[in-house]
Design an enzyme around this catalytic site. Structure first.
Site, PDB file in Angstrom:
ATOM      1  CG  HIS A   1     -75.249 -30.356 -50.403  1.00  0.00           C
ATOM      2  ND1 HIS A   1     -74.567 -29.499 -51.209  1.00  0.00           N
ATOM      3  CD2 HIS A   1     -73.981 -30.407 -49.312  1.00  0.00           C
ATOM      4  CE1 HIS A   1     -73.381 -29.127 -50.499  1.00  0.00           C
ATOM      5  NE2 HIS A   1     -73.380 -30.224 -49.831  1.00  0.00           N
TER       6      HIS A   1
ATOM      7  CG  HIS B   1     -66.189 -26.760 -51.614  1.00  0.00           C
ATOM      8  ND1 HIS B   1     -67.621 -26.400 -52.090  1.00  0.00           N
ATOM      9  CD2 HIS B   1     -66.757 -27.777 -50.051  1.00  0.00           C
ATOM     10  CE1 HIS B   1     -68.657 -26.307 -51.477  1.00  0.00           C
ATOM     11  NE2 HIS B   1     -68.128 -26.776 -49.967  1.00  0.00           N
TER      12      HIS B   1
ATOM     13  CG  HIS C   1     -68.715 -24.304 -43.552  1.00  0.00           C
ATOM     14  ND1 HIS C   1     -69.678 -25.040 -42.448  1.00  0.00           N
ATOM     15  CD2 HIS C   1     -68.024 -24.261 -43.606  1.00  0.00           C
ATOM     16  CE1 HIS C   1     -68.650 -25.505 -41.958  1.00  0.00           C
ATOM     17  NE2 HIS C   1     -67.135 -25.594 -41.950  1.00  0.00           N
TER      18      HIS C   1
ATOM     19  CD  GLU D   1     -70.789 -30.718 -43.719  1.00  0.00           C
ATOM     20  OE1 GLU D   1     -69.867 -30.338 -44.176  1.00  0.00           O
ATOM     21  OE2 GLU D   1     -71.850 -30.793 -44.071  1.00  0.00           O
TER      22      GLU D   1
ATOM     23  CG  ASP E   1     -70.864 -34.705 -46.607  1.00  0.00           C
ATOM     24  OD1 ASP E   1     -69.201 -34.972 -46.654  1.00  0.00           O
ATOM     25  OD2 ASP E   1     -71.476 -33.951 -46.716  1.00  0.00           O
TER      26      ASP E   1
ATOM     27  CG  ASP F   1     -65.975 -32.813 -46.946  1.00  0.00           C
ATOM     28  OD1 ASP F   1     -66.186 -34.071 -46.632  1.00  0.00           O
ATOM     29  OD2 ASP F   1     -66.568 -31.823 -46.641  1.00  0.00           O
TER      30      ASP F   1
ATOM     31  CG  ASP G   1     -64.661 -40.258 -78.360  1.00  0.00           C
ATOM     32  OD1 ASP G   1     -63.636 -40.552 -77.917  1.00  0.00           O
ATOM     33  OD2 ASP G   1     -64.437 -41.792 -79.398  1.00  0.00           O
TER      34      ASP G   1
ATOM     35  CG  HIS H   1     -75.090 -30.624 -45.920  1.00  0.00           C
ATOM     36  ND1 HIS H   1     -75.442 -32.713 -46.833  1.00  0.00           N
ATOM     37  CD2 HIS H   1     -74.244 -30.566 -46.280  1.00  0.00           C
ATOM     38  CE1 HIS H   1     -74.250 -32.452 -46.948  1.00  0.00           C
ATOM     39  NE2 HIS H   1     -73.421 -32.116 -46.160  1.00  0.00           N
TER      40      HIS H   1
ATOM     41  CE1 TYR I   1     -62.819 -25.653 -42.468  1.00  0.00           C
ATOM     42  CE2 TYR I   1     -64.579 -23.844 -42.098  1.00  0.00           C
ATOM     43  CZ  TYR I   1     -64.528 -24.668 -42.488  1.00  0.00           C
ATOM     44  OH  TYR I   1     -64.720 -26.489 -42.767  1.00  0.00           O
TER      45      TYR I   1
ATOM     46  CD  GLU J   1     -69.857 -33.236 -43.960  1.00  0.00           C
ATOM     47  OE1 GLU J   1     -68.380 -33.770 -43.972  1.00  0.00           O
ATOM     48  OE2 GLU J   1     -70.680 -33.101 -43.677  1.00  0.00           O
TER      49      GLU J   1
ATOM     50  NE  ARG K   1     -65.905 -30.095 -43.750  1.00  0.00           N
ATOM     51  CZ  ARG K   1     -64.971 -28.783 -44.919  1.00  0.00           C
ATOM     52  NH1 ARG K   1     -64.381 -28.267 -44.999  1.00  0.00           N
ATOM     53  NH2 ARG K   1     -64.729 -29.480 -45.959  1.00  0.00           N
TER      54      ARG K   1
HETATM   55  N1  GLY Z   1     -69.060 -32.790 -49.079  1.00  0.00           N
HETATM   56  C1  GLY Z   1     -69.622 -30.982 -48.720  1.00  0.00           C
HETATM   57  C2  GLY Z   1     -69.864 -31.564 -47.939  1.00  0.00           C
HETATM   58  O1  GLY Z   1     -69.951 -31.921 -46.413  1.00  0.00           O
HETATM   59  O2  GLY Z   1     -71.017 -30.860 -47.629  1.00  0.00           O
HETATM   60 MN    MN Z   2     -71.542 -31.773 -45.376  1.00  0.00          MN
HETATM   61 MN    MN Z   3     -68.237 -33.264 -46.449  1.00  0.00          MN
END
Ligand code: GLY
Ligand code: MN
Ligand code: MN
Length: 436
Positions: free
Chosen positions: A359, A240, A348, A382, A268, A257, A36, A352, A386, A406, A404
């Site tokens: 996103h 991720h 990647h 970003e 982000d 991140d 619940d 975005h 890797y 960003e 990374r």
């Molecule tokens: N944190 C998700 C991305 O960087 O797209």
């Molecule tokens: Mn991002």
């Molecule tokens: Mn991110």
């Protein structure tokens, strides 16, 4: 956010869809977490964008130029007993007084009332396919009207997904939205700084995550914009990674991140730094390369630049750099790019849209062409590299380096503004902060 902001959005949308249309926008359902217990409730972004109404079980209806009122809100009625248990509700009066609806009805009466509002509207806009239960309701209401066609009642003869119109609006941010995003960015900067200053070998990844969340909440952000990623060593190579249960080791990098959501707007940020506060030679080389690519992509951002230019420059720089380091080899840079060899280490895209959703909405291509940037758009930048352990053809000294970087970048009239510029980013800045 001021009420006038939501009013302006509704008016803009109504102007775009025009007289003869009906727009029906449901909010998100509450979601069960277990037994619940529900997940912390978050309204649907499109719904909130147009209403500023944060309660579950609500549907907004816009009917341009309807004489009895253009904006109708279906919501929960006030109920003292339920409010004692679960919290306050605006009720029908609040819907009109606080949220500016022209009329409000109980959500429990929607099946009786909504078909009547749809009568003789030629065009119906709603978020088709987003919520299965709501799709079924719309079909039910349409069927109800169909059954009354012999008494002169017509169904809408055009049904359009709502997102096209609303998402184009959301893509270009107003001053009020930029202010919220700036605040979200500031809070996330503080969180990343706190993590850099707190980090010690032997800590668990979730202990750094706790530092981040502490900073978010204490500044009024009740939830991250997405689950925070805190990955040390090999975990930094999992894009991720959200387990965050590993131990941070002396000579590893840690990739964080994490971004908060503030007043329904996301930030982000990714920063990567050495657990012990000092980059090794190999970590430095990869870090410098990612930073060079990131700065070059940011430098491209100005009105009129095309979306793909950001990615293309990162691919060029990363491929050239990995070749110089001997990590990519055996072909010319052009062939390494054309044949996608760089994707083994940079898999990647370069960013975005960012807004109410991390996103965020808005098309990246229009008529087969990558989109031109316009003032008021916000994008992340970003790039990353890797190199997991076991990468074939790569010397062991590079293994388990994942980097990374960003930032969140606003397109301005004259160029750009990095909303997250406060977070230390050069090797010198990071080492200096970590030494304090
Ligand atoms: N944190 C998700 C991305 O960087 O797209
Ligand atoms: Mn991002
Ligand atoms: Mn991110």
């Amino acid at each position: 956010m001021e009420k006038i902001e939501f009013l302006r959005r509704r008016e803009q949308l109504m102007q775009q869809v025009g007289k003869g249309s009906i727009v029906i926008i449901p909010t998100a359902p509450e979601r069960q977490r277990n037994r619940d217990v529900h997940f912390f409730y978050r309204a649907d972004s499109d719904f909130y964008y147009l209403t500023g109404f944060a309660e579950p079980e609500a549907v907004a209806v816009l009917i341009p130029e309807r004489e009895q009122g253009e904006y109708i809100l279906f919501c929960r009625e006030k109920d003292p007993e339920k409010e004692t248990w679960h919290g306050r509700r605006a009720g029908l009066e609040g819907a009109c007084q606080t949220y500016d609806a022209d009329d409000a009805f109980p959500i429990s009466d929607i099946d009786e009332i909504l078909p009547g509002l749809m009568e003789n509207c030629r065009r119906l806009y709603y978020p088709m396919g987003c919520y299965a239960d709501f799709d079924a309701k719309v079909v039910e209401w349409m069927n109800h009207l169909r059954g009354r066609s012999r008494i002169g009642i017509n169904l809408p003869n055009e049904i359009s997904p709502l997102e096209h119109t609303v998402h184009e609006m959301r893509l270009v941010k107003s001053e009020a939205e930029i202010a919220a995003m700036r605040r979200a960015a500031e809070i996330s900067v503080l969180a990343h700084q706190r993590a850099m200053q707190t980090c010690r070998a032997g800590m668990l990844e979730y202990q750094l995550e706790a530092e981040i969340l502490h900073e978010f909440v204490r500044h009024g952000s009740r939830a991250p914009a997405y689950p925070s990623i805190v990955g040390g060593g090999s975990n930094a190579c999992i894009l991720h990674y959200i387990e965050n249960t590993g131990t941070l080791k002396e000579n590893d990098l840690v990739l964080i991140d994490a971004g908060c959501e503030y007043d329904y707007y996301a930030s982000d940020i990714t920063r990567t730094f050495p657990v012990n506060g000092k980059f090794s030679k190999e970590q430095k080389a990869i870090y410098q390369l990612v930073l060079k690519a990131q700065l070059a992509a940011i430098a491209k951002i100005h009105p009129g630049a095309r979306w793909n230019e950001l990615y293309d420059v990162t691919v060029q720089i990363i491929t050239e750099g990995l070749m110089q380091l001997g990590i990519l080899k055996g072909k010319s840079v052009d062939r390494l790019i054309a044949e996608g060899d760089f994707k083994k280490f940079y898999m990647h895209k370069a960013g975005h849209w960012l807004g109410m959703d991390v996103h965020d909405v808005g098309n990246y291509k229009i008529d087969e062409q990558w989109r031109e940037l316009k003032p008021g758009m916000v994008t992340t930048v970003e790039p990353g590299i890797y190199i997991p352990a076991g990468s074939t053809g790569v010397e062991e000294r590079w293994w388990n380096i994942g980097v990374r970087i960003e930032d969140d970048v606003l397109v301005t009239k004259t160029g750009h503004e990095v909303l997250t510029a406060g977070a230390q980013k050069t090797i010198e800045e990071i080492e200096a902060l970590m030494a304090t």
